[in-house]
Design a protein around this motif. Structure first.
Motif, mmCIF file in Angstrom:
data_model
loop_
_atom_site.group_PDB
_atom_site.id
_atom_site.type_symbol
_atom_site.label_atom_id
_atom_site.label_comp_id
_atom_site.label_asym_id
_atom_site.label_seq_id
_atom_site.Cartn_x
_atom_site.Cartn_y
_atom_site.Cartn_z
ATOM 1 N N ARG A 7 19.702 64.993 -44.988
ATOM 2 C CA ARG A 7 20.104 66.015 -45.830
ATOM 3 C C ARG A 7 18.762 67.036 -46.103
ATOM 4 O O ARG A 7 17.515 66.704 -45.762
ATOM 5 C CB ARG A 7 20.456 65.518 -47.135
ATOM 6 N N ARG A 8 19.147 68.057 -46.454
ATOM 7 C CA ARG A 8 18.224 69.154 -46.913
ATOM 8 C C ARG A 8 17.412 68.484 -48.081
ATOM 9 O O ARG A 8 17.915 68.037 -48.931
ATOM 10 C CB ARG A 8 18.937 70.377 -47.320
ATOM 11 N N ALA A 9 16.242 68.974 -48.171
ATOM 12 C CA ALA A 9 15.372 68.381 -49.081
ATOM 13 C C ALA A 9 15.567 69.027 -50.546
ATOM 14 O O ALA A 9 15.820 70.284 -50.704
ATOM 15 C CB ALA A 9 13.786 68.572 -48.684
ATOM 16 N N ALA A 10 15.495 68.177 -51.496
ATOM 17 C CA ALA A 10 15.730 68.481 -52.969
ATOM 18 C C ALA A 10 14.277 69.227 -53.270
ATOM 19 O O ALA A 10 13.361 68.924 -52.792
ATOM 20 C CB ALA A 10 15.805 67.371 -53.916
ATOM 21 N N ARG A 11 14.646 70.177 -54.051
ATOM 22 C CA ARG A 11 13.244 70.749 -54.795
ATOM 23 C C ARG A 11 12.248 69.817 -55.570
ATOM 24 O O ARG A 11 12.761 69.076 -56.439
ATOM 25 C CB ARG A 11 13.715 71.938 -55.794
ATOM 26 N N LEU A 12 11.146 69.843 -55.491
ATOM 27 C CA LEU A 12 10.344 68.946 -56.264
ATOM 28 C C LEU A 12 10.560 68.946 -57.810
ATOM 29 O O LEU A 12 10.469 67.758 -58.518
ATOM 30 C CB LEU A 12 8.922 69.140 -55.897
ATOM 31 N N ALA A 125 17.936 59.479 -50.388
ATOM 32 C CA ALA A 125 17.262 60.411 -51.378
ATOM 33 C C ALA A 125 17.248 61.699 -51.180
ATOM 34 O O ALA A 125 17.403 62.096 -49.911
ATOM 35 C CB ALA A 125 15.879 59.697 -51.307
ATOM 36 N N GLY A 126 17.323 62.504 -52.674
ATOM 37 C CA GLY A 126 17.021 63.930 -52.160
ATOM 38 C C GLY A 126 15.827 64.424 -51.546
ATOM 39 O O GLY A 126 15.783 65.440 -50.758
ATOM 40 N N LEU A 127 14.938 63.384 -51.722
ATOM 41 C CA LEU A 127 13.694 63.891 -51.013
ATOM 42 C C LEU A 127 13.013 62.587 -50.536
ATOM 43 O O LEU A 127 12.748 61.577 -51.112
ATOM 44 C CB LEU A 127 12.427 64.416 -52.293
ATOM 45 N N ALA A 128 12.755 62.707 -49.020
ATOM 46 C CA ALA A 128 12.259 61.486 -48.465
ATOM 47 C C ALA A 128 10.964 61.942 -47.803
ATOM 48 O O ALA A 128 10.709 62.680 -47.414
ATOM 49 C CB ALA A 128 13.208 61.199 -47.182
ATOM 50 N N VAL A 129 10.125 60.917 -48.468
ATOM 51 C CA VAL A 129 8.526 61.079 -48.272
ATOM 52 C C VAL A 129 8.222 59.843 -47.246
ATOM 53 O O VAL A 129 8.400 58.740 -47.562
ATOM 54 C CB VAL A 129 7.791 61.314 -49.555
ATOM 55 N N LEU A 141 12.521 60.928 -40.386
ATOM 56 C CA LEU A 141 13.604 61.010 -41.330
ATOM 57 C C LEU A 141 12.945 61.601 -42.714
ATOM 58 O O LEU A 141 13.648 62.123 -43.629
ATOM 59 C CB LEU A 141 14.208 59.855 -41.961
ATOM 60 N N ALA A 142 11.787 61.953 -42.588
ATOM 61 C CA ALA A 142 11.000 62.575 -43.829
ATOM 62 C C ALA A 142 11.365 63.929 -44.071
ATOM 63 O O ALA A 142 11.036 64.744 -42.947
ATOM 64 C CB ALA A 142 9.655 62.188 -43.936
ATOM 65 N N HIS A 143 11.420 64.266 -45.308
ATOM 66 C CA HIS A 143 11.387 65.792 -45.730
ATOM 67 C C HIS A 143 10.025 66.515 -45.739
ATOM 68 O O HIS A 143 9.511 67.260 -45.160
ATOM 69 C CB HIS A 143 11.942 66.039 -46.903
ATOM 70 N N ARG A 144 9.029 65.277 -46.155
ATOM 71 C CA ARG A 144 7.610 65.533 -46.254
ATOM 72 C C ARG A 144 6.822 64.286 -45.711
ATOM 73 O O ARG A 144 7.363 63.271 -45.918
ATOM 74 C CB ARG A 144 7.353 66.112 -47.725
#
Length: 169
Positions: A7-12, A125-129, A141-144
């Motif tokens: 998915r598109r990353a969630a804002r921090l 997760a909304g943000l995958a690191v 798979l990581a957004h960051r």
């Protein structure tokens, strides 16, 4: 493995829950065995400081690990992490239960991992690191991605991102 769509990353600034893997994320992934079979793990003090800081800022922190370890339980207790799940081979259902119990949406969750067992969490997760030295499958798979490797301050780096985003919001 089939191509997985992230998915598109969630804002921090949206993150309310930080979920951490242990081996390879909070530690460098190495396991040291003694003569009697006991294992030792090494945790970075800066990661601990970051965890305490995000909790003080109102972000819940949880640990979901595939292995059982008394050292992990002790470290989490020391840091005040209440949600500690060990010996979990299928991590996604535990994340779902945690989200439901806390009343948090998956989009408000950041997961930090390093390898294939963390991929279901990263997809949810909304943000995958991914930590800097993550396996390429998890990293894909990581957004960051962190600059620092697991066990060497990577979790502190993520905590700093979250705190900076809250300060700007």
């Amino acid at each position: 493995m089939a191509r997985l769509k992230r998915r598109r990353a969630a804002r921090l600034s949206e993150i309310r829950l930080l979920v951490l893997d242990v081996d390879g994320t909070l530690t460098d992934g190495r396991l040291q065995y003694g003569a009697n079979g006991e294992t030792q793990k090494v945790f970075h003090v800066r990661d601990g400081y970051g965890i305490k800081a995000v909790m003080a800022a109102g972000i819940c922190v949880a640990v979901i690990s595939g292995r059982q370890s008394a050292a992990v339980l002790r470290r989490c207790k020391e840091l005040g992490i209440e949600h500690v799940h060990q010996g979990i081979h299928d991590k996604a259902p535990v994340l779902q239960q945690l989200l439901t119990a806390l009343g948090i949406q998956a989009r408000q969750c950041a997961c930090v991992g390093d390898d294939v067992p963390d991929m279901p969490l990263m997809l949810e997760a909304g943000l995958a690191v991914a930590v800097a030295d993550a396996h390429p499958m998890a990293s894909s798979l990581a957004h960051r991605r962190t600059r620092l490797p697991g066990g060497a301050g990577a979790v502190r780096e993520v905590c700093d991102w979250l705190l900076a985003a809250r300060a700007q919001a």
